[in-house]
Design a protein around this motif. Structure first.
Motif, PDB file in Angstrom:
ATOM      1  N   ASN A  83       0.837  -1.201   0.000  1.00 29.71           N
ATOM      2  CA  ASN A  83       0.000   0.000   0.000  1.00 29.71           C
ATOM      3  C   ASN A  83       0.863   1.239   0.000  1.00 29.71           C
ATOM      4  O   ASN A  83       1.973   1.216   0.541  1.00 29.71           O
ATOM      5  CB  ASN A  83      -0.852   0.065   1.268  1.00 29.71           C
ATOM      6  CG  ASN A  83      -1.835  -1.047   1.296  1.00 29.71           C
ATOM      7  OD1 ASN A  83      -2.624  -1.206   0.401  1.00 29.71           O
ATOM      8  ND2 ASN A  83      -1.752  -1.876   2.335  1.00 29.71           N
ATOM      9  N   VAL A 103       3.651  -6.089   3.866  1.00 27.03           N
ATOM     10  CA  VAL A 103       3.857  -7.185   4.790  1.00 27.03           C
ATOM     11  C   VAL A 103       4.433  -8.333   3.977  1.00 27.03           C
ATOM     12  O   VAL A 103       3.877  -8.698   2.941  1.00 27.03           O
ATOM     13  CB  VAL A 103       2.527  -7.582   5.456  1.00 27.03           C
ATOM     14  CG1 VAL A 103       2.708  -8.830   6.308  1.00 27.03           C
ATOM     15  CG2 VAL A 103       2.006  -6.417   6.285  1.00 27.03           C
ATOM     16  N   LEU A 159      -0.758 -13.588   2.231  1.00 28.51           N
ATOM     17  CA  LEU A 159      -0.060 -12.457   1.587  1.00 28.51           C
ATOM     18  C   LEU A 159      -0.260 -12.473   0.076  1.00 28.51           C
ATOM     19  O   LEU A 159      -0.414 -13.507  -0.534  1.00 28.51           O
ATOM     20  CB  LEU A 159       1.438 -12.512   1.939  1.00 28.51           C
ATOM     21  CG  LEU A 159       1.709 -12.342   3.417  1.00 28.51           C
ATOM     22  CD1 LEU A 159       3.201 -12.354   3.689  1.00 28.51           C
ATOM     23  CD2 LEU A 159       1.089 -11.046   3.917  1.00 28.51           C
ATOM     24  N   GLY A 169      -1.958  -5.618  -5.382  1.00 26.20           N
ATOM     25  CA  GLY A 169      -1.936  -7.001  -4.918  1.00 26.20           C
ATOM     26  C   GLY A 169      -2.074  -7.919  -6.101  1.00 26.20           C
ATOM     27  O   GLY A 169      -1.619  -7.585  -7.205  1.00 26.20           O
ATOM     28  N   VAL A 170      -2.708  -9.051  -5.863  1.00 22.56           N
ATOM     29  CA  VAL A 170      -2.898  -9.986  -6.962  1.00 22.56           C
ATOM     30  C   VAL A 170      -3.788  -9.345  -8.028  1.00 22.56           C
ATOM     31  O   VAL A 170      -3.555  -9.462  -9.231  1.00 22.56           O
ATOM     32  CB  VAL A 170      -3.579 -11.276  -6.440  1.00 22.56           C
ATOM     33  CG1 VAL A 170      -3.752 -12.285  -7.588  1.00 22.56           C
ATOM     34  CG2 VAL A 170      -2.767 -11.878  -5.317  1.00 22.56           C
ATOM     35  N   LYS A 207      -7.919   2.079  -2.052  1.00 26.28           N
ATOM     36  CA  LYS A 207      -8.422   1.232  -0.966  1.00 26.28           C
ATOM     37  C   LYS A 207      -8.540   2.095   0.279  1.00 26.28           C
ATOM     38  O   LYS A 207      -7.973   3.189   0.338  1.00 26.28           O
ATOM     39  CB  LYS A 207      -7.425   0.086  -0.654  1.00 26.28           C
ATOM     40  CG  LYS A 207      -7.117  -0.855  -1.805  1.00 26.28           C
ATOM     41  CD  LYS A 207      -8.170  -1.933  -1.962  1.00 26.28           C
ATOM     42  CE  LYS A 207      -7.996  -2.702  -3.260  1.00 26.28           C
ATOM     43  NZ  LYS A 207      -9.083  -3.619  -3.537  1.00 26.28           N
ATOM     44  N   ASN A 242     -14.503 -11.525  -4.632  1.00 26.87           N
ATOM     45  CA  ASN A 242     -13.654 -11.276  -5.793  1.00 26.87           C
ATOM     46  C   ASN A 242     -12.263 -10.854  -5.356  1.00 26.87           C
ATOM     47  O   ASN A 242     -12.082 -10.308  -4.258  1.00 26.87           O
ATOM     48  CB  ASN A 242     -14.254 -10.150  -6.638  1.00 26.87           C
ATOM     49  CG  ASN A 242     -15.617 -10.541  -7.145  1.00 26.87           C
ATOM     50  OD1 ASN A 242     -15.824 -11.669  -7.583  1.00 26.87           O
ATOM     51  ND2 ASN A 242     -16.565  -9.622  -7.028  1.00 26.87           N
ATOM     52  N   GLY A 302      -9.193  -8.781  -4.619  1.00 23.56           N
ATOM     53  CA  GLY A 302      -9.104  -7.377  -4.284  1.00 23.56           C
ATOM     54  C   GLY A 302      -9.880  -7.011  -3.034  1.00 23.56           C
ATOM     55  O   GLY A 302      -9.969  -5.834  -2.668  1.00 23.56           O
ATOM     56  N   ASP A 303     -10.404  -8.010  -2.350  1.00 25.61           N
ATOM     57  CA  ASP A 303     -11.163  -7.721  -1.131  1.00 25.61           C
ATOM     58  C   ASP A 303     -10.285  -7.157  -0.020  1.00 25.61           C
ATOM     59  O   ASP A 303     -10.769  -6.464   0.864  1.00 25.61           O
ATOM     60  CB  ASP A 303     -11.853  -8.985  -0.613  1.00 25.61           C
ATOM     61  CG  ASP A 303     -13.150  -9.288  -1.350  1.00 25.61           C
ATOM     62  OD1 ASP A 303     -13.559  -8.455  -2.190  1.00 25.61           O
ATOM     63  OD2 ASP A 303     -13.750 -10.336  -1.096  1.00 25.61           O
ATOM     64  N   GLY A 304      -8.982  -7.474  -0.080  1.00 23.78           N
ATOM     65  CA  GLY A 304      -8.070  -6.863   0.869  1.00 23.78           C
ATOM     66  C   GLY A 304      -7.552  -7.803   1.925  1.00 23.78           C
ATOM     67  O   GLY A 304      -7.806  -9.009   1.912  1.00 23.78           O
ATOM     68  N   LYS A 305      -6.826  -7.243   2.875  1.00 24.19           N
ATOM     69  CA  LYS A 305      -6.123  -8.012   3.903  1.00 24.19           C
ATOM     70  C   LYS A 305      -6.364  -7.400   5.264  1.00 24.19           C
ATOM     71  O   LYS A 305      -6.604  -6.196   5.393  1.00 24.19           O
ATOM     72  CB  LYS A 305      -4.611  -7.934   3.667  1.00 24.19           C
ATOM     73  CG  LYS A 305      -4.134  -8.055   2.263  1.00 24.19           C
ATOM     74  CD  LYS A 305      -3.995  -9.479   1.825  1.00 24.19           C
ATOM     75  CE  LYS A 305      -3.430  -9.520   0.410  1.00 24.19           C
ATOM     76  NZ  LYS A 305      -3.548 -10.818  -0.202  1.00 24.19           N
TER      77      LYS A 305
HETATM   78  N1  LIG Z   1       1.623  -7.951   1.186  1.00 21.01           N
HETATM   79  C1  LIG Z   1       0.781  -6.932   1.352  1.00 21.01           C
HETATM   80  N2  LIG Z   1       1.093  -5.977   2.235  1.00 21.01           N
HETATM   81  C2  LIG Z   1       0.265  -4.926   2.406  1.00 21.01           C
HETATM   82  N3  LIG Z   1      -0.895  -4.766   1.752  1.00 21.01           N
HETATM   83  C3  LIG Z   1      -1.240  -5.711   0.853  1.00 21.01           C
HETATM   84  C4  LIG Z   1      -0.426  -6.829   0.619  1.00 21.01           C
HETATM   85  N4  LIG Z   1      -1.022  -7.586  -0.331  1.00 21.01           N
HETATM   86  C5  LIG Z   1      -2.162  -6.956  -0.667  1.00 21.01           C
HETATM   87  N5  LIG Z   1      -2.323  -5.828   0.041  1.00 21.01           N
HETATM   88  C6  LIG Z   1      -3.460  -4.918  -0.028  1.00 21.01           C
HETATM   89  O1  LIG Z   1      -4.646  -5.663  -0.184  1.00 21.01           O
HETATM   90  C7  LIG Z   1      -5.319  -5.267  -1.398  1.00 21.01           C
HETATM   91  C8  LIG Z   1      -6.006  -6.469  -2.011  1.00 21.01           C
HETATM   92  O2  LIG Z   1      -5.069  -7.465  -2.286  1.00 21.01           O
HETATM   93  P1  LIG Z   1      -5.227  -8.470  -3.535  1.00 21.01           P
HETATM   94  O3  LIG Z   1      -4.055  -9.383  -3.503  1.00 21.01           O
HETATM   95  O4  LIG Z   1      -5.446  -7.656  -4.773  1.00 21.01           O
HETATM   96  O5  LIG Z   1      -6.600  -9.241  -3.285  1.00 21.01           O
HETATM   97  P2  LIG Z   1      -6.972 -10.434  -2.358  1.00 21.01           P
HETATM   98  O6  LIG Z   1      -6.581 -10.063  -0.966  1.00 21.01           O
HETATM   99  O7  LIG Z   1      -8.438 -10.593  -2.575  1.00 21.01           O
HETATM  100  O8  LIG Z   1      -6.174 -11.625  -2.849  1.00 21.01           O
HETATM  101  C9  LIG Z   1      -4.240  -4.635  -2.228  1.00 21.01           C
HETATM  102  O9  LIG Z   1      -4.794  -3.706  -3.148  1.00 21.01           O
HETATM  103  C10 LIG Z   1      -3.384  -3.974  -1.210  1.00 21.01           C
HETATM  104  O10 LIG Z   1      -3.989  -2.755  -0.815  1.00 21.01           O
END
Ligand SMILES: Nc1ncnc2c1ncn2[C@@H]1O[C@H](COP(=O)(O)OP(=O)(O)O)[C@@H](O)[C@H]1O
Ligand SMILES: Nc1ncnc2c1ncn2[C@@H]1O[C@H](COP(=O)(O)OP(=O)(O)O)[C@@H](O)[C@H]1O
Ligand SMILES: Nc1ncnc2c1ncn2[C@@H]1O[C@H](COP(=O)(O)OP(=O)(O)O)[C@@H](O)[C@H]1O
Lengths: 407, 113, 113, 113, 407, 407
Positions: free
Chosen positions: B29, B65, B113, D37-38, D59, D86, D88-91
């Motif tokens: 992020n 992370v 992650l 992210g992914v 986000k 879907n 992009g839901d976040g972490k």
């Molecule tokens: N390793 C990471 N560290 C910090 N934030 C992350 C990390 N991976 C993803 N994010 C955050 O989470 C969001 C969603 O992650 P993403 O991989 O696109 O989808 P999902 O969690 O559904 O697999 C990203 O747009 C980013 O803001």
């Protein structure tokens, strides 16, 4: 009645109407984000307030049948007798056209003062102040200088489009306001940067645009005089923008955009009383001198912490208007305007004396009456928001509306 | 798992992000912040030429992370790419992370992650 | 080393920052956030007089990583300066930090601060 | 005490915040961030039809410090409400917190929350 | 041919052109950040769309040779025969000047409706709707009220600058649109705050400025009547801004800036049909009544969740236009405009009846035809974006362009 | 002297004045946040700079007593002899009115070039360049095409409001500037998105508004010709906005707002030389062709990384102006303007040849002289800020002022 003249005065009125919201943006960009909307609102609501005041009693006081050279009577209250036929001020346009053109001047003048109040005045008190000020300061002064029978007019004071009536009066009112209100919380300690200089430039550009109506419209006809005023207006604004920018560049190493915008406005202020009396080359000189005077006065004045003229209204309009009114007494020539008079450089030093008198009268009258009105309001209903509201910002504390939201 | 917070120059963001991807580090992020450090502030100019000293400079903060195994490579990559050698290049901070959850699936730990 | 996160009133930022410098604490970042707590939200007014309840208030978050020895003085300074005594003054949180790296030099640990 | 950082879709913020209140979790901060992210980025369109690939998506990051006992419920609530299924839901990330201080009163630890 | 009149109608046309992008800003500031650009775009592209529709067939349908009082023929398709000589509608200006002045009215009217669609309509469907609406609603209605041979005109209905044709038609179309489209996702549950009220004020200020062209330009000459319309326009806008602001203040404790801006627009709406028929004091009254009516209607209507007239087009234009059209039947006086008629207060109650008829006809016609057009489009190509696109915002989902970028 | 004509030329001058700050917003919204203010400033300060240059020597060089068909003499230096009486260029308005109307053209032309410099030029070098360019490129070219005795004018080249003088000259100067300055840091690698498309639309809307003064004002009278130019201007702008939007939609799946705004401007550019010579239906065609040409050229040209014409000045003004100038030679008809000539479609193919000559002369002259001026400046004082300053952004590095502040 002449349709070309009428078209010109009507479009000029529209142009001058636009200047007051433009002023709102010019000022609104200079304040902090938390006061952006309230600052813009001050100008916007004054358009509404004075538009009504003017058709009810303002026009009558300023331009109505003269009472002892001092004030118009209430004979034209509610525009009684002010109709579609030409009136006593302009032979080729409807009387109402002259009236509405003048309305726009009555609107912008008090709006100019709001720059001194910025970021700390109670909205309610501001509204009351504006109505009182328009009635007790603007209307009489307009009568003295422009009204048939007005004593300064009779003395021969020349003010083409409002150097004394508009700019000196608002500028010295601003000085009084700055003194009575006292400084903003944190002033001199915290950086108080303009939150959006792009809208300052937008405001300045619209002011420049509208000022053609202000100055060239004051010819009250679409003729050679209007054209002459148009040209001097543009020239002085341009020269002053370059001059102010150069000053900031010379003294600080960087050409200020805010400075260029401010300079343009100061140039427009200074040419206002002179616009229809001087040559384009005199406009170059006026556009060179006025911003230097304003710049230096503001620079010195800034040190005086007690008086927080937040957006430098006194420095820009009070000083700029003074330079312009005196310059009119120096550069005026009947070659440009046979209905005017010559100034010092054209062999008539007396005119400079008359101009100086009008200047000093305007200074004193505007300052003193404003000071009294504000003191009375301060003691009765209070002028300033309390400290917490000021810190929160006027947008939320006065209007409950943030200018910008995150979503 | 560790959280890496890298405060860097805004103009280095694009390159740093790309370099991380090249090393297989995608998720992160970005937040715009203003920062203060050894680097002296910036001077804005007022219209009458007065100096307005602004002690806070715009920086971007990247937050990522990563699995323990990737901390070193992430830190090295960031340092390399966003270094100019001048004061104000910024800092990287490393924090412990107790757990991570993927909102979409409920997966936990490094799998998230 | 600890990370101190102080969420305070925006209007107190300037004074707090200055007070920290006076105590020798210079490095920090500032982020504008919106926060919710005990303090009830704010009411915005719509044009037909309807009340729009906004539960989030603007706050600023100061983030500073300091040597263990300086945590106490930082916390005290922030509390003192940014306290008004009214609800909504904010919170300070303290987190462990595993390492710090100065991007410019690669220095690590407290030397990087 | 733990710090929970949840990076979620902006359009889920309102619902998530409300669900947390329903579970008795009030205090939190929100920051707008851009994340990668992914989920593949978004494509903006230029005026001559060119594709501008933007790899960062908007986000929101919610930050809340809660007592250990409330971590599970907070995490569950956030997952439930802000999940769309879907990419992009976040972490959600969980970090240790060493101490918390209420600026207004100086209270410390869980009492400060 | 008169050069002053021509100058006035041309500049008025330019002023009215500016109103539509201004409307885009007025509306654009009121929506959420993610829909800012798409909202502004709706107004902007309608300028383009209707400019072309108008020169091709719109003008001919509205003002061309009458067919049974109901519609103009296609005899003037592509401006055939519409040239530099005066036409049948104005003796002192080129026919094309009248045509282009009217074009600007045809443009802004459908643009007004977009406030009801805001934040959820498919861009493609909107474009098609607008062309159909202009052709099937605006052009016929304009013919009825303003066209030579139009049946409402022949009945003696008075509409100086478009209370029925412009404001009632767009307002009641907006009501139909709100019903057919259904509410926005999250409406009533999430705060949907205006993302930038400063540009709402910018839009309102430019609308006010442009409205001088709209109303005073409708005199089609630079004369006493244009002047009278100019004065009533300014006065009603001012009074209405003050009135709305006061209402929000009284009922909620804080004077709303958005309210003042909205009030000004409602005042302008209400004075539109009356501008060249009433006195300035009647304008004060109209400017006082219209915002009260709009304010109360919107307040009640807001509870009706099913109809999400997002930016209150029906409340502002439908109601404001109705108040204005009826007020014309009450306050009109041949003292102001000898070519007009007297209203109720000047001894001619029949005029109020005619006005009421024109109002009801416009209500029903605009609502019904709009409803049908929208239903047909909904069933065929779909009107609303899908939920995901709505949540993402129209700027990205429809145009692939964010209004603002972080860098 | 005719008051209607004078009113029209004065208000047209004000409209054109507004276009240059509007251009600042059009351009300013397209750059990155860190360059927003400096980009707006470039346009704003050019207003000031050229206003002064013009009254001193610019007007005299361009329109003063002819010297061999190539340049005006300095006989009118400082507006000597340019007064309230009609001059040699317009019989019904004051000479100064013609002068100030032309001033606005002289201002906006160099301002157009700044889009090619954007985000990397030294402010000081830009100021010097602009004065040199106005004097060495604009003033002579204006004399050739519009000055009494100018050689292209004598050949019969037709340019109603500045297709060659304004748009080709600035467009090809922009091409030279793009080549000499070289690309921006990160160009082609980093996304360089417009930071605020809402102000791009604001700029485009104000440009459209002002362009009525530009084109219809060029009739120098409020008559049928002005009206015709007004109508073609609006029509071409509208058609071009629709066309560009459709192109982006077809080729990329989404209708671009930036594209619609750009299209409108390109349509306005292309109709400029033709405005007072062609029919509204020809304007539809010109408004259809010009944006296609510009769109395709820009799309191809973008690949050429070496030339970074940041805001596509060459593609919009160079190409658009060329299309317009040639189209004038095709569609011109004496039915619209008896003082003009017929074009190819009206039986006079020779006119197209003359137009093509004027186009090529303008291309070569503008490109070559600009190239030389810039090379000289680059070698002497340097044109481009250093890399660090560019990365920091010009707002801070050149002016020490951020456009927007966080508080
Ligand atoms: N390793 C990471 N560290 C910090 N934030 C992350 C990390 N991976 C993803 N994010 C955050 O989470 C969001 C969603 O992650 P993403 O991989 O696109 O989808 P999902 O969690 O559904 O697999 C990203 O747009 C980013 O803001
Ligand atoms: N102690 C700290 N805690 C958090 N952030 C810090 C700290 N010190 C510096 N920073 C961040 O790092 C940036 C660069 O630090 P600075 O000391 O100016 O340069 P350098 O790291 O090159 O010595 C600062 O602007 C600030 O954003
Ligand atoms: N549990 C929490 N986690 C993170 N931030 C919090 C938490 N509780 C409060 N805050 C932040 O602190 C601010 C002030 O908290 P509040 O409870 O309103 O006042 P006080 O701290 O004076 O009791 C909130 O607006 C929010 O930004």
């Amino acid at each position: 009645m002449n349709s070309g003249d009428t078209a010109w005065v009507l479009i000029s009125s529209a142009l001058v109407l636009l200047m007051t919201p433009a002023l709102g943006f010019f000022y609104g960009g200079m304040v902090r984000r938390k006061n952006a909307l309230s600052t813009i609102m001050q100008s916007f609501i004054i358009v509404a307030l004075i538009s009504v005041q003017w058709v009810l009693w303002g026009y009558s006081l300023a331009f109505g049948p003269d009472i002892g050279g001092l004030i118009g009577s209430l004979g034209w209250f509610g525009l009684k007798g002010v109709g579609a036929e030409p009136g006593p001020y302009a032979a080729t346009i409807p009387h109402q056209a002259f009236m509405i053109f003048q309305a726009m001047f009555a609107i912008i003048t008090p709006a100019l003062i709001t720059g001194a109040f910025a970021e700390r005045i109670k909205f309610k008190s501001m509204l009351i102040f504006i109505v009182l000020w328009a009635t007790l300061v603007y209307d009489p002064l307009a009568h003295w200088v422009w009204g048939n029978g007005g004593w300064l007019r009779n003395l021969g004071a020349m003010d083409f489009a409002g150097g004394t009536v508009v700019h000196i009066s608002s500028g010295f009112a601003a000085l009084a306001a700055a003194l009575v209100l006292g400084p903003r919380v944190g002033r001199g300690k915290e950086p108080m940067e303009p939150h959006d200089i792009t809208i300052v430039v937008l405001g300045a550009a619209l002011l420049w645009f509208g000022w053609f109506g202000f100055n060239a419209g004051s010819a009250l006809a679409a003729d050679g005089l209007a054209t002459a005023a148009f040209v001097t207006t543009n020239t002085a604004a341009a020269m002053a923008a370059l001059t102010w920018m150069s000053l900031s560049w010379l003294l600080d190493g960087k050409p200020s955009v805010l400075g260029a915008a401010t300079g343009a406005v100061v140039g427009l202020v200074a040419i206002t009383p002179a616009a229809g009396f001087v040559t384009p080359m005199a406009a170059v000189i006026i556009g060179f001198i006025a911003p230097i005077a304003s710049f230096l006065v503001i620079r010195l004045f800034k040190k005086w912490q007690r008086a927080d003229d937040a957006l430098d209204v006194w420095g820009c309009h009070g000083i700029g208007g003074t330079v312009g009114a005196l310059a009119t007494g120096i550069f005026a020539t009947t070659l440009v305007n046979p209905a005017g008079a010559n100034g010092l450089f054209y062999g008539n030093p007396a005119q400079l004396g008359i101009q100086a008198l009008a200047v000093v009268v305007s200074w004193v009258f505007a300052f003193v009456v404003t000071f009294i009105i504000l003191k009375v309001l301060d003691v009765t209903i209070g002028l300033k928001v309390d400290k917490e509201q000021e810190v929160q910002g006027l947008d939320l504390s006065q209007h409950g509306e943030p200018a910008y939201s995150a979503d | 798992m560790k959280k890496i917070e890298a405060i860097i120059r805004p103009e280095k963001l694009e390159a740093t992000k790309n370099a991380l991807v090249a090393k297989g580090i995608v998720g992160l992020n970005v937040v715009h912040v203003t920062g203060r450090g050894v680097q002296k502030g910036i001077v804005h100019t007022g219209r009458t030429g007065e100096r307005i000293e602004v002690d806070m400079l715009p920086k971007v903060k990247m937050e990522l992370v990563v699995a323990d195994a990737k901390v070193a490579v992430a830190v090295d990559t960031i340092c390399q790419v966003s270094r100019t050698g001048n004061i104000g290049d910024g800092k990287i901070f490393i924090y412990p992370v107790e757990d991570a959850i993927r909102v979409r699936t409920g997966e936990r730990g490094e799998a998230a992650l």
